[in-house]
Structure formats: structure tokens, C-alpha cells
Write a protein that holds these residues in place. Structure first.
Motif, PDB file in Angstrom:
ATOM      1  N   ILE B  98       0.834  -1.215   0.000  1.00 16.60           N
ATOM      2  CA  ILE B  98       0.000   0.000   0.000  1.00 16.60           C
ATOM      3  C   ILE B  98       0.866   1.261   0.000  1.00 16.60           C
ATOM      4  N   THR B  99       2.033   1.193   0.642  1.00 15.15           N
ATOM      5  CA  THR B  99       2.934   2.345   0.573  1.00 15.15           C
ATOM      6  C   THR B  99       3.360   2.589  -0.873  1.00 15.15           C
ATOM      7  N   HIS B 100       3.733   1.510  -1.547  1.00 14.69           N
ATOM      8  CA  HIS B 100       4.169   1.632  -2.942  1.00 14.69           C
ATOM      9  C   HIS B 100       3.039   2.149  -3.832  1.00 14.69           C
ATOM     10  N   LEU B 101       1.864   1.553  -3.677  1.00 13.12           N
ATOM     11  CA  LEU B 101       0.761   1.916  -4.575  1.00 13.12           C
ATOM     12  C   LEU B 101       0.122   3.255  -4.209  1.00 13.12           C
ATOM     13  N   ALA B 102       0.438   3.804  -3.043  1.00 12.28           N
ATOM     14  CA  ALA B 102       0.047   5.196  -2.782  1.00 12.28           C
ATOM     15  C   ALA B 102       0.595   6.080  -3.896  1.00 12.28           C
ATOM     16  N   PHE B 103       1.854   5.847  -4.257  1.00 10.65           N
ATOM     17  CA  PHE B 103       2.474   6.646  -5.315  1.00 10.65           C
ATOM     18  C   PHE B 103       1.939   6.267  -6.697  1.00 10.65           C
ATOM     19  N   TYR B 104       1.616   4.989  -6.888  1.00 12.29           N
ATOM     20  CA  TYR B 104       1.271   4.540  -8.240  1.00 12.29           C
ATOM     21  C   TYR B 104      -0.223   4.525  -8.535  1.00 12.29           C
ATOM     22  N   THR B 105      -1.067   4.637  -7.506  1.00 13.52           N
ATOM     23  CA  THR B 105      -2.509   4.699  -7.803  1.00 13.52           C
ATOM     24  C   THR B 105      -3.220   5.795  -7.022  1.00 13.52           C
ATOM     25  N   GLY B 106      -2.484   6.584  -6.262  1.00  8.55           N
ATOM     26  CA  GLY B 106      -3.112   7.688  -5.547  1.00  8.55           C
ATOM     27  C   GLY B 106      -3.208   7.443  -4.054  1.00  8.55           C
ATOM     28  N   TRP B 107      -2.955   8.503  -3.305  1.00  7.27           N
ATOM     29  CA  TRP B 107      -2.863   8.446  -1.856  1.00  7.27           C
ATOM     30  C   TRP B 107      -4.140   7.924  -1.203  1.00  7.27           C
TER      31      TRP B 107
ATOM     32  N   PHE C  65      -9.587  18.538  -3.832  1.00  2.00           N
ATOM     33  CA  PHE C  65     -11.007  18.208  -3.703  1.00  2.00           C
ATOM     34  C   PHE C  65     -11.570  17.746  -5.048  1.00  2.00           C
ATOM     35  N   ALA C  66     -11.228  18.462  -6.113  1.00  2.00           N
ATOM     36  CA  ALA C  66     -11.728  18.099  -7.448  1.00  2.00           C
ATOM     37  C   ALA C  66     -11.263  16.695  -7.843  1.00  2.00           C
ATOM     38  N   ALA C  67     -10.002  16.399  -7.548  1.00  2.00           N
ATOM     39  CA  ALA C  67      -9.460  15.086  -7.921  1.00  2.00           C
ATOM     40  C   ALA C  67     -10.124  13.969  -7.121  1.00  2.00           C
ATOM     41  N   LEU C  68     -10.288  14.175  -5.825  1.00  2.45           N
ATOM     42  CA  LEU C  68     -10.865  13.121  -4.981  1.00  2.45           C
ATOM     43  C   LEU C  68     -12.331  12.904  -5.311  1.00  2.45           C
ATOM     44  N   LEU C 228      -0.894  16.732  -7.923  1.00  7.40           N
ATOM     45  CA  LEU C 228      -1.872  15.677  -8.207  1.00  7.40           C
ATOM     46  C   LEU C 228      -1.226  14.309  -8.391  1.00  7.40           C
ATOM     47  N   ALA C 229       0.082  14.265  -8.635  1.00  8.14           N
ATOM     48  CA  ALA C 229       0.749  12.961  -8.711  1.00  8.14           C
ATOM     49  C   ALA C 229       0.483  12.159  -7.440  1.00  8.14           C
ATOM     50  N   PHE C 230       0.447  12.846  -6.311  1.00  7.75           N
ATOM     51  CA  PHE C 230       0.197  12.148  -5.049  1.00  7.75           C
ATOM     52  C   PHE C 230      -1.251  11.668  -4.945  1.00  7.75           C
ATOM     53  N   TYR C 231      -2.187  12.460  -5.430  1.00  3.99           N
ATOM     54  CA  TYR C 231      -3.598  12.124  -5.211  1.00  3.99           C
ATOM     55  C   TYR C 231      -4.208  11.288  -6.333  1.00  3.99           C
ATOM     56  N   ALA C 232      -3.663  11.392  -7.528  1.00  5.45           N
ATOM     57  CA  ALA C 232      -4.188  10.594  -8.643  1.00  5.45           C
ATOM     58  C   ALA C 232      -3.228   9.480  -9.032  1.00  5.45           C
ATOM     59  N   TRP C 234       1.141   8.610  -9.822  1.00  3.62           N
ATOM     60  CA  TRP C 234       2.150   9.031 -10.798  1.00  3.62           C
ATOM     61  C   TRP C 234       1.769   8.716 -12.246  1.00  3.62           C
ATOM     62  N   PRO C 235       1.255   7.514 -12.528  1.00  4.45           N
ATOM     63  CA  PRO C 235       0.995   7.202 -13.948  1.00  4.45           C
ATOM     64  C   PRO C 235      -0.024   8.151 -14.587  1.00  4.45           C
ATOM     65  N   LYS C 236      -1.046   8.552 -13.840  1.00  2.00           N
ATOM     66  CA  LYS C 236      -2.020   9.490 -14.388  1.00  2.00           C
ATOM     67  C   LYS C 236      -1.329  10.796 -14.787  1.00  2.00           C
ATOM     68  N   VAL C 237      -0.411  11.248 -13.955  1.00  2.00           N
ATOM     69  CA  VAL C 237       0.275  12.506 -14.239  1.00  2.00           C
ATOM     70  C   VAL C 237       1.259  12.336 -15.390  1.00  2.00           C
ATOM     71  N   PHE C 238       1.936  11.202 -15.434  1.00  2.00           N
ATOM     72  CA  PHE C 238       2.881  11.016 -16.543  1.00  2.00           C
ATOM     73  C   PHE C 238       2.164  10.882 -17.884  1.00  2.00           C
ATOM     74  N   SER C 239       0.928  10.412 -17.877  1.00  2.00           N
ATOM     75  CA  SER C 239       0.168  10.400 -19.133  1.00  2.00           C
ATOM     76  C   SER C 239      -0.313  11.800 -19.507  1.00  2.00           C
ATOM     77  N   ALA C 240      -0.402  12.688 -18.525  1.00  2.00           N
ATOM     78  CA  ALA C 240      -0.826  14.065 -18.796  1.00  2.00           C
ATOM     79  C   ALA C 240       0.341  14.971 -19.183  1.00  2.00           C
ATOM     80  N   MET C 241       1.560  14.568 -18.845  1.00  2.00           N
ATOM     81  CA  MET C 241       2.718  15.442 -19.075  1.00  2.00           C
ATOM     82  C   MET C 241       2.931  15.793 -20.553  1.00  2.00           C
ATOM     83  N   PRO C 242       2.844  14.834 -21.473  1.00  2.00           N
ATOM     84  CA  PRO C 242       3.059  15.209 -22.885  1.00  2.00           C
ATOM     85  C   PRO C 242       2.011  16.210 -23.381  1.00  2.00           C
ATOM     86  N   VAL C 243       0.787  16.087 -22.876  1.00  5.25           N
ATOM     87  CA  VAL C 243      -0.265  17.023 -23.283  1.00  5.25           C
ATOM     88  C   VAL C 243       0.051  18.422 -22.755  1.00  5.25           C
ATOM     89  N   ALA C 244       0.454  18.492 -21.496  1.00  5.48           N
ATOM     90  CA  ALA C 244       0.817  19.793 -20.919  1.00  5.48           C
ATOM     91  C   ALA C 244       2.009  20.393 -21.662  1.00  5.48           C
TER      92      ALA C 244
END
Lengths: 253, 253, 253
Positions: B98-107, C65-68, C228-232, C234-244
Motif C-alpha cells: 500500500i505504501t508503494h501503490l500510494a504513489f502509483y494509484t493515488g494516496w 477536492f476536485a481530484a478526490l 496531483l501525482a500524489f492524489y491521482a 504518478w501514472p495518471k500525471v505522466f500520461s498528462a505530461m506530454p499534453v501539458a
């Protein structure tokens, strides 16, 4: 905010469910913290969209249930079970929908939907006899098309995961899809609704074609997109629009 | 519905968990409203898939937990925590997951998973000594490969978000990935499971290669795809299949 | 684990919310089952990221809040409502955010968010007068740009779903987007946050440009991605980076 659509109260006469029934799905907290959202809900979504004549209220209730189940929006799902039953979806059809979408949106969505349905079914006196048989006589199928599908998947993915190839054939296309508890048109329709709601338009072409091969009209498909914009969000629908456009154009309609 | 796979009861002998334990994850409401889904669950998913020999029950329980956590399916997650522990995942490994996936799927997925785990850990007498240290001695790493990764990300995205570039290096690749509480193979395996479950196959290539570099076999990866089809839904897996195919082919296997 | 960022306690002075307030969003179960995750939370996410000067704490609380809400992480959403209000988001702005995101992430996310907000608003004595009017005087808009957008959508998708085309114009661009309860910059910012959290970067270009046209700086956008990398994840943000990156480069900044 204004009323965006012509009044169409007569459209509701065909089912026992009415716009008033749809309004039971709206939690009272909405009016408490966001009166504007409540107004959009009652005037726009409930008052107009749900009574649009391009798609029956029964179909709207069924695809809404499919979308919400796919999104794991469980806390309010019981009220949509009630709505679907009131709108003419049978207990057997709704039961078969969660069985089908277990495979198409994940087992946990189906088991959570079952927990939302159970108290409603119990309160309405739905019994085992009203539910789809475990081992029914299966519908016939297009053996040539299925052999072609299987050949393609086997040759493309046999080296990747023979398990996926085998279960797809044996559990899905030779069994689940042939179960009679849901009309082939409805089975494909809820699959398309689930794919839109899950943000997977890349998988939609096959299933939208199948839905239309089995009787869903282009007008109904277009109305479903418009309806689901509210429940899955506009961006999900706008990502599905180019796929639907291609399907419609390739069918020559 | 028939039995789709050869019986393989002996495959279960290697772990303390059995098909019967898996069946505890199935809510009773399923049989009440959808007997067919219950039959698919007990005969197909639980009776056969979980006992497939291409992947250990321990790995199946771990990737299932990763997928469900990613999908925020929290209401039933405690039973999968029990299952994973019974199947041989250690409390430390599950904690680190869960620590790892906090970073990879959201806190929020990780904090919700923690709330599902806490009562199970307490009931089993898991204490702080059983859990991964906050500041362990870190594993070594391939400094050249990491420098190359960092150079690429810095030059590509430094102008977009230096914060993303910096935290990716400092918190993820120089710290999180080097924590010893989860084997590198397992860390990459749960990352791949999470990406499949989240519908993000576009991010999978790097992590699937890393999992296989660290000991995951192609047979296991193929079995994971087949297993996760049930928990993430067929379309998620079919969108991941072309990516897995490319990875397998480029590795020359 | 170390401290990854320079201390910046003074950055907090500008708002009434502090890092200590952010820590109230962390369930105690985290420390119980995953002390390392707790340490990453308090040292990294709460101690450093939230106090980063590239984006205000008010904006961070709003996009979180929007992300959650987009991810339907409802069980803990009330604490983020509290945090947003403490950080300077007004009750009217937060109310309008859920109305807006009903359209952009699905109705059920908004109604669930309303249920999380209602007890907080009641406890704080927020009344109907503090909330956005149902029928306000609408903001002006760029009629030429809107006509061009509508022409494109009508000609591209009129044959696919006239309902989508009509509601997009009438409910969204001629009405919702013109409501004054949320600054145009904020309205676009929460839309972008929702698209990142939903894994829909393919829809982001239009809205990120609009956010920046209305005053969001590139530095803020970059900080939002990092936040948002923390809340959504990392992969969600890395998929958004090229668009940004494309958006930033095409704007010539």
C-alpha cells in the motif's frame, strides 16, 4: 438556467415509472449545498433528458444502472435498482446484467451491485424462480463469425496468455453471450454503456456493432450517448463520439 | 455452465490458503440475486482460476489485492487482506504494497486500504515490529540506468514540471523502489497489476520489463492477465494484451 | 526516507490553513499498518508538497477536492471539504465546483460529494444565502469562439448524437461556463484537475489552454501536476505530461 427541451410528459405514459420516480435517486443533500445542481437535476436531467423520446425510459434505466455499477457508485445504487424495476426491467434481466458485467467491468462491481440489489429484491418478494437459471438452454450463435473471432484472438494472443484466449472463448462467447436471460441487443447495449462509463472507447466498436446488429437503432445509440454524458461525465462521452461516428459511417447509415 | 478447466486440487497443497478461503470473499447477496454469477464464481473463478498452476496462489492474492485497492473497492477489501495473509503474503509485504501503490494509484487508495487492513492486523496481533521500517538500509541500484532515465525525464519534462521530475527521482527511484520490504520482482508485479486495473496500459512497458528483469516469468505474466480479467474486467485486460505482446516479443522470448 | 524539499514554513502564513490542518486528512490507520506511508505523508506530502510556493494552498485544496471527488473517494471527502474552506475556498466556490464537475465527471460523483459536504456546511452555519444562485446574471463570453466551437461540434457530431451537441451548447457553454460563482480560471482549473484524475488527458488541451487564458500561470500548472501525482497517482500525471508540454510549447512560453 432555463428549460432546455420541449415538454414531453406524454412520453412517460408508456411505462409505470415517471419523472417523479427518477427524482427519488437525488439525495436531499444536493439541494442543501448546491441548489443550482438540484435545479439542473430536476429541470434538465430528470425533467427533460429522462423523458426524451429517442430512447425508452426502460432502456435509460438499464444503461444508467450499468454505468453506475461500472463506476462502483454503490452508495445510491439501490434507488436505481428500484427505478429500473419500476421502468420495466425485469428482476431476471437486472440479475443477468450484473452477471454479464462481472466479466466486462470486474467481479467486485458485480458483487457490490448484488449487495445493493438484495434488499430491494427481498422487499419486492423476488424469489429464485424469478431469476435466470444457472444452466439454461443456450441460444444459437453464428458459428462462422465466432470461429473467425477465435482464430484471430488465438493467433494474435495465444503466445501472450492462453488463459485469456481460452476463458474468452469458453466462458464468454460460447456461454455467457448465449444465455437467454438478457436479449442479445440488451446484452450488447449494457456492454457499450459500461465501456463508455469506464473510459474504454477503444473496445467499443465490436460491441456497438453487435448491439445494432441485434436491433439497437442509431437513434437509440445517439440518445444513450447523450444520456450517459450526465452519468459518466461529458469527457467520457466525447471520447466515445469518434468511435460511434466511425461505427455509424461504416454501417452506411 | 460447465467446468472449464481440469481439476487441479493438488496445486493448492503448497499454500495454507485454499479455494475455500477464496470463497469467503464472495458476499452471500450474490447467490440471493444472481445464482448464475455465484456459479461462475465458485466453479470458474474460485474453483479453477485461483488454482491454476501458472501462478502461485500467493501471487494471485497479492495482485488481486493490488487491483482491488487500485479500483477503490474498499467495502470488501478486508476479506482480501485475510486471503493474502493466509496465502503467504507477509504483513510487511502487504503494508509495503500500500505504501508503494500510494504513489502509483493515488494516496486515497492507500489510506482507504490502510483502514481495511487495520482491523485485520489488530485481530492477528501484527505489531510495529512486523512492519517495514521507515528508514531501512536501501537496496543498491543500477546507477547508469537510473541516470539515463533521469536524463530523459529531465530533458523532456523539466520545463513542464520540475516538481514532477524531482519527486520522481528523489522519492520514487532513489528511495521507494530501493526499499527492501518488497522484493523488486513483487514491487514491479503489483505496479503492473495496478496499471492494468487502472486502465493505463500505456505506462506498462517499463514496469513489465522491470518485473521480468527481476524474475517474473512470461508464464506468470500471462497468468496474471488471465487472473485480472475477472477482477478488472475483460476490456481492461484486452487493452493490456498488445502491450504485453510487444514486451514479450522485444525480450525475444 | 529524508526530507526532500527545503523547509518553507513561511509560505503557510498567507492562509489560515496550515500543514497541521492537512494532516487531519490522514486516517490514523495509516500509522498503524504502514508507518513508512505515514512518514511519506507527513514529511513529504504534507510537510513539503502542500507548502510549495509555486501554487497557493487555496488552489491546492481546491484541485485536491476536485481530484478526490472525480475518483469517488467519498469516505474521507468531508475532511477535504474542511481543509478547502480553511484554506480560503468559499462555500459558494466549493458548491459551484460540484455543480460544475457533475457535468465533467458524472452526476453520481457530485451527489456523493454533496452528501460529504452537507454535514460540514451545516456545522459551519452555511446557509442558502451563502450559496450560488440558481439563476444568476451570466458572464459575457467570446461569441465568435463559441460559434466556432459549436460549428465544429455540430458538423462533426450532429449525425452521431444531436442530443450531445445540443446539451453541450445550451447547458454547458451558454450556461454553466458563464455562471459567476466560480472564476473562469478556477472553473477551468478544476476541470483540468478532474481530467488528470480521471485518466483523460486526451480531453485536456482545450481546458488547460482556457485555464491559462484566464490567468493560471505555467508555474501553477506545473505545480498542479506535481501535486496531483500524489492524489491521482504518478501514472495518471505522466500520461498528462506530454499534453501539458504541447500546450506550453504551443503557447510559446
Amino acid at each position: 438556467m432555463k428549460t432546455y427541451f420541449a415538454a414531453s410528459a406524454f412520453a412517460l405514459a408508456a411505462t409505470t415509472a415517471s419523472a417523479q420516480d427518477v427524482s427519488t435517486t437525488l439525495p436531499s443533500a444536493v439541494g442543501q449545498v448546491a441548489p443550482a445542481l438540484e435545479a439542473y437535476s430536476t429541470d434538465g436531467l430528470i425533467g427533460d433528458v429522462w423523458s426524451g423520446e429517442q430512447m425508452s425510459m426502460r432502456d435509460r434505466a438499464l444503461v444508467t444502472f450499468a454505468a453506475l455499477m461500472t463506476r462502483h457508485e454503490t452508495e445510491n445504487l439501490g434507488s436505481y435498482v428500484e427505478l429500473a424495476l419500476d421502468a420495466g426491467v425485469t428482476p431476471a434481466e437486472l440479475s443477468e446484467t450484473i452477471t454479464h458485467l462481472a466479466f466486462y467491468t470486474g467481479w467486485g462491481n458485480a458483487t457490490a451491485a448484488a449487495e445493493a440489489m438484495a434488499p430491494v429484491y427481498e422487499a419486492r418478494g423476488v424469489t429464485a424462480e424469478d431469476l435466470p437459471a444457472v444452466d439454461p438452454e443456450l441460444l444459437g450463435y453464428d458459428e462462422e463469425a465466432e470461429a473467425s473471432r477465435q482464430d484471430f484472438v488465438q493467433s494474435t494472443y495465444g503466445d501472450v496468455s492462453q488463459g485469456v484466449v481460452d476463458t474468452t472463448e469458453q466462458m464468454l462467447f460460447l456461454d455467457l453471450w448465449r444465455r437467454p436471460a438478457l436479449e442479445p441487443r440488451d446484452r450488447s447495449m449494457v456492454t457499450v454503456a459500461a465501456l463508455i462509463a469506464a473510459g474504454q472507447p477503444e473496445q467499443m466498436t465490436f460491441h456497438l456493432n453487435r448491439a445494432m446488429d441485434n436491433g439497437m437503432t442509431q437513434e437509440e445509440a445517439g440518445a444513450m450517448l447523450s444520456h450517459l454524458a450526465f452519468y459518466a461525465g461529458w469527457p467520457k462521452v466525447f471520447s466515445a463520439m469518434p468511435v460511434a461516428k466511425d461505427v455509424f459511417e461504416n454501417r452506411g447509415s
